[in-house]
Scaffold this active site. Structure first.
Site, PDB file in Angstrom:
ATOM      1  N   LYS A 203       9.328  -6.965  44.341  1.00 51.88           N
ATOM      2  CA  LYS A 203       8.316  -5.507  44.026  1.00 51.88           C
ATOM      3  C   LYS A 203       8.862  -4.555  43.343  1.00 51.88           C
ATOM      4  CE  LYS A 203       6.106  -2.170  47.239  1.00 51.88           C
ATOM      5  NZ  LYS A 203       6.024  -1.610  48.361  1.00 51.88           N
ATOM      6  N   THR A 204       8.838  -3.511  42.290  1.00 55.15           N
ATOM      7  CA  THR A 204       9.759  -2.654  41.503  1.00 55.15           C
ATOM      8  C   THR A 204       8.851  -1.585  41.415  1.00 55.15           C
ATOM      9  OG1 THR A 204      11.916  -1.913  40.345  1.00 55.15           O
ATOM     10  CG2 THR A 204       9.594  -3.137  39.666  1.00 55.15           C
TER      11      THR A 204
END
Length: 299
Positions: A203-204
């Site tokens: 997740k970014t």
């Protein structure tokens, strides 16, 4: 004793039908065990290959965030529209009905509050407790470039090792400090490091040049929603991210802080799973919001 198979009919071994050996639908995930793949297939829709995760784990370091003061009131009506929930074990056990069929990603790192150095996290949930709660994945924050970078990386690798023993996926979450420039070079660096060290998915943040981030990361990436944006801007961000190779979104504030949260998450689903243009999704959001208001129900 079971009865013997005494049928005189000729057996059919379908010798003219090749045995199916389908590849798993998610990027970089084909070599995992069946249990790991099954958990990932709960989080990601096998038909679209994408996911809309609803994030409401913010309280683990910043307390009662605006919109999350009463999770039972604000979040439970949204849960049915998400593919997966991102939460803490405290909220799961106190607030989420055990009858829910929604998969969830368990926040498994923590320690400091917003009053302290955030990168000084430790593992905060044991994998066996995650299994008792029937989690579909565990999430750990990793602070590439942060003061406690190595510690946070080791938090993740320890969870990866524990997860592999039980076929539990690990979501590596890139944390970006205020002093770090949030651009494709940094996001690409952080995402690749997490993938190289075993994160099952990452997740970014979405940034310009995001297509280079997804191209160089060998595992699926979901984008964080980040700070609250106007609804159309949030839908544009989701659409651009999917177009640039993201495998989904993990949105929180852009949904539960929206003027019409149910309508917003439904519009996000249109973008992520149906590739609806953001302008059309925004029109859909307005229609759903107005219809709910006219019916006197929650929007």
């Amino acid at each position: 004793m079971p009865e013997a198979d005494n049928s005189k009919d000729a057996k059919n071994y379908y010798l003219d039908v090749p045995v199916r050996n389908d590849l798993f639908f998610l990027k970089g995930s084909n070599s995992y065990d069946w249990g790991m793949k099954n958990r990932l297939a709960r989080i990601f829709n096998p038909a679209s290959g994408k996911t809309v995760m609803l994030a409401f784990d913010h309280g683990y370091f910043q307390g009662p965030t605006t919109g999350l003061e009463r999770v039972d009131v604000t979040i439970l009506p949204l849960a049915e529209h998400a593919d997966a929930l991102m939460l803490t074990r405290g909220i799961l056990r106190t607030t989420i009905p055990a009858s829910t069929q929604k998969p969830f990603v368990m926040r498994a790192s923590g320690g400091p509050s917003i009053l302290k150095e955030l990168s000084n996290e430790q593992i905060a949930v044991d994998v066996e407790d995650a299994l008792r709660m029937n989690a579909s994945a565990m999430a750990v924050q990793v602070f590439i470039g942060g003061e406690f970078e190595t510690q946070s990386v080791h938090n993740m690798t320890r969870l990866v090792d524990a997860g592999m023993r039980y076929s539990m996926p690990t979501l590596g979450v890139t944390a970006v400090g205020k002093e770090i420039t949030r651009d494709a070079r940094y996001i690409g660096l952080a995402s690749r490091i997490l993938a190289e060290l075993g994160a099952t998915f990452v997740k970014t943040y979405y940034v310009p040049g995001f297509e280079t981030v997804t191209a160089s990361c060998p595992v699926p990436i979901v984008i964080a929603g980040g700070k609250k944006l106007p609804e159309l801007d949030a839908l544009k961000m989701a659409h651009n991210a999917i177009g640039d190779g993201a495998s989904g979104v993990d949105m929180g504030r852009n949904i539960f802080q929206s003027e019409a949260p149910v309508s917003m998450i439904r519009a996000v689903r249109k973008v992520v799973h149906e590739n609806m243009k953001p302008e059309h999704a925004y029109e859909y959001y307005q229609e759903m919001k107005n219809a709910a208001a006219g019916a006197g129900v929650g929007a």
